[in-house]
Design a protein around this motif. Structure first.
Motif, mmCIF file in Angstrom:
data_model
loop_
_atom_site.group_PDB
_atom_site.id
_atom_site.type_symbol
_atom_site.label_atom_id
_atom_site.label_comp_id
_atom_site.label_asym_id
_atom_site.label_seq_id
_atom_site.Cartn_x
_atom_site.Cartn_y
_atom_site.Cartn_z
ATOM 1 N N ALA A 23 3.150 -4.842 -6.419
ATOM 2 C CA ALA A 23 2.265 -4.368 -5.333
ATOM 3 C C ALA A 23 0.843 -4.446 -5.649
ATOM 4 C CB ALA A 23 2.613 -2.710 -5.006
ATOM 5 N N ALA A 24 0.348 -4.078 -6.975
ATOM 6 C CA ALA A 24 -0.886 -4.232 -7.296
ATOM 7 C C ALA A 24 -1.643 -5.614 -7.376
ATOM 8 C CB ALA A 24 -1.247 -3.289 -8.383
ATOM 9 N N ASP A 25 -2.930 -5.560 -7.085
ATOM 10 C CA ASP A 25 -3.745 -6.785 -7.431
ATOM 11 C C ASP A 25 -4.201 -6.703 -8.698
ATOM 12 O OD1 ASP A 25 -5.700 -5.252 -6.830
ATOM 13 O OD2 ASP A 25 -6.444 -6.110 -5.384
ATOM 14 N N VAL A 85 0.934 -1.240 0.098
ATOM 15 C CA VAL A 85 -0.115 -0.011 -0.049
ATOM 16 C C VAL A 85 0.845 1.306 0.010
ATOM 17 C CG1 VAL A 85 -1.768 1.431 1.231
ATOM 18 C CG2 VAL A 85 -2.081 -1.055 0.993
ATOM 19 N N ALA A 86 1.879 1.218 0.758
ATOM 20 C CA ALA A 86 2.999 2.460 0.746
ATOM 21 C C ALA A 86 3.547 2.553 -0.349
ATOM 22 C CB ALA A 86 3.882 2.057 1.748
ATOM 23 N N GLN A 87 4.008 1.388 -1.289
ATOM 24 C CA GLN A 87 4.577 1.548 -2.583
ATOM 25 C C GLN A 87 3.427 2.233 -3.505
ATOM 26 O OE1 GLN A 87 7.668 0.747 -3.348
ATOM 27 N NE2 GLN A 87 7.378 1.608 -5.039
ATOM 28 N N LEU A 88 2.222 1.795 -3.326
ATOM 29 C CA LEU A 88 1.140 2.245 -4.363
ATOM 30 C C LEU A 88 1.010 3.628 -4.265
ATOM 31 C CD1 LEU A 88 -1.306 -0.758 -4.363
ATOM 32 C CD2 LEU A 88 0.368 0.030 -6.242
ATOM 33 N N ASP A 89 1.062 3.950 -2.883
ATOM 34 C CA ASP A 89 0.736 5.346 -2.559
ATOM 35 C C ASP A 89 1.951 6.385 -3.021
ATOM 36 O OD1 ASP A 89 -0.886 7.454 -0.892
ATOM 37 O OD2 ASP A 89 1.370 7.838 -0.101
ATOM 38 N N SER A 90 3.148 5.755 -2.926
ATOM 39 C CA SER A 90 4.296 6.686 -3.523
ATOM 40 C C SER A 90 4.575 6.723 -4.957
ATOM 41 C CB SER A 90 5.553 6.350 -2.694
ATOM 42 O OG SER A 90 5.979 4.874 -3.032
ATOM 43 N N SER A 91 4.191 5.588 -5.606
ATOM 44 C CA SER A 91 4.399 5.448 -6.912
ATOM 45 C C SER A 91 3.029 5.775 -7.842
ATOM 46 C CB SER A 91 4.803 3.993 -7.328
ATOM 47 O OG SER A 91 6.139 3.520 -6.536
ATOM 48 N N ARG A 118 4.293 3.125 -13.960
ATOM 49 C CA ARG A 118 4.813 2.151 -14.899
ATOM 50 C C ARG A 118 5.969 1.252 -14.368
ATOM 51 N NH1 ARG A 118 1.827 2.356 -19.624
ATOM 52 N NH2 ARG A 118 0.736 4.179 -20.416
ATOM 53 N N ALA A 119 6.479 1.568 -13.463
ATOM 54 C CA ALA A 119 7.581 1.045 -12.895
ATOM 55 C C ALA A 119 7.052 -0.617 -12.600
ATOM 56 C CB ALA A 119 7.998 1.586 -11.652
ATOM 57 N N GLY A 120 8.263 -1.080 -12.601
ATOM 58 C CA GLY A 120 8.178 -2.747 -12.483
ATOM 59 C C GLY A 120 7.401 -3.306 -10.892
ATOM 60 N N ILE A 121 7.711 -2.321 -10.076
ATOM 61 C CA ILE A 121 7.299 -2.618 -8.649
ATOM 62 C C ILE A 121 5.823 -2.439 -8.343
ATOM 63 C CG2 ILE A 121 7.876 -0.426 -8.114
ATOM 64 C CD1 ILE A 121 8.652 -3.604 -5.891
#
Length: 762
Positions: free
Chosen positions: A92-94, A26-32, A85-88
């Motif tokens: 992180a996303a479903d 969730v933190a990764q999705l929020d930041s990216s 569009r980053a690979g991470i």
């Protein structure tokens, strides 16, 4: 136990780790994604407002402002694309998040067509507002799919903030719609209706979302709504809403409306961002709790698992050592001691069970109790093995004793039959005596079978070599249906004396098997010839044959004979006897399919068992052979038990011979079973009353009783010395040949009469 403990630890660690991983994603999705998308959403709202003004006024100034706004939106979009569009993000996303993000990218790709339509004037303000609203709605659908926090309170707060952000989007839509109308100077009826709906909708959405805010955030919301910016905005909305239909003269200026909306939108956005910061503050202890649980469940649980593994391994090693000791003792019992005990008993030795099965010490625990039970088992097993081995030895001794007694009685029976045959003159009675003689010979072979199965040697032995043709004839004499056997030329080869009895027995078993398993109207052919490695006897029948797997099984049984057991099947008893006899002399016996549909048995006699017959003349052009020649003195010194076989060697076998029912063959009793009378020459010249091939000349009425003779029979051209030389076996063979000829003649005459009667009837 270790597997279950490890599984429980892995489950607990995964449940805790899953919360941490969820926070991380969730933190990764929020930041990216979410963070870079908020500036883009604001810039798109500003571009929408500038587009509406351009569609309303259409001046150069508004066109330049729109161009600059589009450039700012494009720069913000480029940053968003690079981050989202980053690979991470895909990690992180479903699935639903990836789907909504792809939908957003598709809407942004359609922005160029909207701009082209706005610049060309092909789109009204209503359609332009709807087109931009379609793009902004995809942002909020993406936000909803990515708000997947496991903590229910935080997830609820995140949904509330998204609802407030949606209310701000409705306010921005209202602002853009009215800004375009102010630029044109008039508000159409459709625009007025949409304005009324939007102004009421953002208040409803904002009030509903504010109801779920925490107390501090709800107080900030109420203060904002009651503040001067929203009060001024509300008065302008009310002033415009009072006009119905087309508004040709808006009651306030564009500057007044822009001042009110900019202040309201800015204050509303500040309130939402502040509430978001407070949500993050509330999420910090939750993340810390997740980390603490992860350390406790993962770290301490892992330590407990490792300690359990160490304890289990040390305990298992001790148990394994005891079990290995028990296993080794069991293998020693099954692989060494039991076979050794059975072998010693088989040799007649006495076995002490206490010495052969010493008790093993395994401790006093449960494994020790199993070890004590094993001590009892091994003692019982060795005792039973000893008893079974002794029982088998006793059975073998009984079989040998019965076989020797039967063999002795059969020899005595054959002697009595021989005397009766010599003095009998009635052909019918003589034929019955011949049948009894043949049955007695078969009984002798059955007795020898018992001796072979018991591991003993038969009593029949020969000191001198015997021609191979007489060896085969001796085997035929022990076959019940010997009249169906055709004997081909066997060559001038003799068999050494030590193997004569066993080879006769072996060939008799194979020939009888061939006769038994072939139709009664077919013949079995027996032939022999010299080969490079010795001498080969081939027995070929015309039966139905065997399946390939049955042939392979029979050859395996012959090549590797198993131990004979009383409890085993007796269906292949003859093959077992053959395998034992072949193993004794190194003879190879192979069964294969015959091209005539039956089975061919190949018996390979090694070179050390066969010799060339020295009495047979060898043509000069005959190729040399590696077999040694038998010396003529061997026949001259033959004992009485071998004289009939030696006489048979003096008769040539140049044509196939078919034995008849009235010409039984019987090998003389073995040397060890009869008393040797005074020896007579056995290789003298044939008497004058014989044919050049050695067969006796037939004298008319020589065998009739004196009262039945028409006249005195003519004396055979022989002297007394030659008559005395004729043995009882030769006389019996002559009588049998005579009766066989008579029977064949009567059969032919009966068939001729039957054919004539059939022709007359026709």
């Amino acid at each position: 136990m270790l597997l279950s403990l490890t599984a429980l630890w892995a489950f607990a660690a995964w449940v805790t780790l899953r919360e941490g991983v969820n926070l991380l994603w969730v933190a990764q999705l929020d930041s990216s994604v979410v963070g870079p998308s908020e500036p883009l959403l604001v810039e798109l709202q500003a571009e929408r407002r500038a587009s509406m003004i351009q569609l309303g006024e259409g001046s150069t100034r508004t066109r330049d402002e729109l161009k600059k706004q589009r450039q700012r939106a494009d720069r913000t979009r480029a940053a968003f694309d690079e981050s989202a569009r980053a690979g991470i993000v895909s990690w992180a996303a479903d699935d639903d998040g990836e789907k909504r993000l792809a939908e957003l990218f598709g809407k942004l790709d359609g922005l160029a067509k909207i701009r082209e339509a706005v610049d060309a004037g092909r789109m009204s303000r209503i359609k332009a507002s709807q087109a931009y609203a379609d793009i902004t709605d995809s942002f909020y659908r993406m936000y909803g799919s990515m708000a997947t926090l496991d903590d229910k309170t935080l997830a609820k707060d995140a949904r509330t903030l998204m609802a407030l952000s949606r209310a701000r989007e409705l306010m921005a839509t209202e602002d853009a719609l009215l800004a375009g109308a102010l630029a044109e100077g008039r508000l159409s009826a459709e625009e007025h209706s949409q304005f009324a709906r939007i102004s009421g909708a953002w208040r409803v959405v904002a009030d509903q979302a504010a109801a779920d805010l925490p107390d501090a955030d709800r107080a900030a919301y109420d203060k904002l709504i009651d503040g001067p910016a929203f009060t001024r905005l509300s008065s302008l909305e009310t002033m415009l809403a009072q006009h119905g239909g087309v508004v040709d003269m808006i009651p306030f200026s564009a500057a007044q409306w822009q001042s009110a909306t900019e202040s309201a939108l800015s204050d509303f956005n500040t309130m939402v961002l502040g509430a978001g910061d407070r949500v993050v503050e509330r999420a910090t202890p939750v993340a810390a709790g997740v980390i603490v649980r992860l350390i406790l469940a993962g770290g301490l649980g892992l330590i407990a698992v490792i300690a359990s593994i160490i304890l289990s391994v040390t305990t298992a090693r001790a148990l394994f050592a005891q079990l290995q000791k028990l296993r080794d003792a069991a293998h020693e019992l099954s692989d060494e001691r039991l076979p050794r005990v059975v072998e010693r008993i088989g040799h007649g030795e006495h076995v002490d069970v206490a010495v052969e099965a010493p008790p093993l010490q395994f401790g006093a625990d449960e494994i020790g109790q199993v070890g004590q039970a094993f001590n009892t088992v091994q003692e019982t097993a060795i005792r039973i093995a000893a008893e079974q081995a002794a029982l088998r030895q006793s059975i073998r001794d009984i079989l040998i004793s019965l076989a020797r007694r039967t063999q002795g009685l059969v020899h005595r029976q054959l002697s009595v039959l021989d005397v009766m045959e010599r003095r009998e003159t009635d052909p019918v009675e003589l034929e019955e005596l011949f049948r009894l003689d043949h049955l007695a010979i078969r009984m002798r072979r059955n007795a020898e079978n018992l001796m072979v199965l018991s591991g003993a040697s038969p009593g029949r032995t020969w000191r001198r070599s015997v021609p191979m043709v007489d060896v085969v004839r001796g085997a035929l004499a022990e076959v019940e249906d010997y009249t169906r056997v055709s004997l081909m030329p066997m060559g001038d080869v003799v068999l050494v004396g030590r193997a004569v009895g066993d080879v006769i027995h072996l060939l008799a078993e194979l020939i009888e098997n061939a006769v038994s398993f072939s139709p009664p109207y077919t013949n079995v052919q027996v032939s022999g010839q010299l080969v490079a490695n010795g001498y080969v006897v081939e027995i070929e029948d015309r039966g139905l044959g065997l399946k390939p797997e049955d042939l392979a099984a029979a050859n395996e049984r012959i090549a590797n004979p198993p131990e004979f057991r009383i409890t085993g099947t007796t269906a292949r008893l003859g093959l077992f006897v053959v395998s034992r006899l072949a193993e004794r002399h190194g003879i190879q016996v192979v069964l294969r399919s015959s091209p005539y549909g039956g089975t061919t048995v190949i018996v390979m006699l090694p070179q050390e068992l066969v010799e060339m017959d020295a009495n047979a003349a060898t043509p000069e052009d005959e190729p040399p052979t590696s077999l040694p020649r038998r010396q003529p003195a061997a026949t001259a010194a033959a004992g009485p038990a071998e004289r009939p076989v030696a006489r048979a060697a003096a008769r040539p076998a140049t044509r196939p011979t078919t034995l008849t029912a009235a010409s039984p063959l019987r090998m003389a009793p073995p040397v060890a079973d009869v008393e040797a009378p005074e020896e007579r020459p056995s290789a003298e010249a044939a008497p004058t009353g014989r044919t050049p091939s050695g067969l006796p000349l037939r004298v008319p009425q020589a065998n009739l009783a004196p009262p039945l003779r028409d006249q005195a029979p003519a004396a055979a051209p022989s002297n007394e010395e030659n008559d005395d030389e004729r043995s009882p076996e030769e006389i019996r063979a002559m009588m049998g040949s005579l009766q066989s000829g008579n029977r064949l003649g009567r059969s032919a005459a009966a068939k001729l009469i039957q054919d004539q009667q059939s022709g007359d009837d026709a």
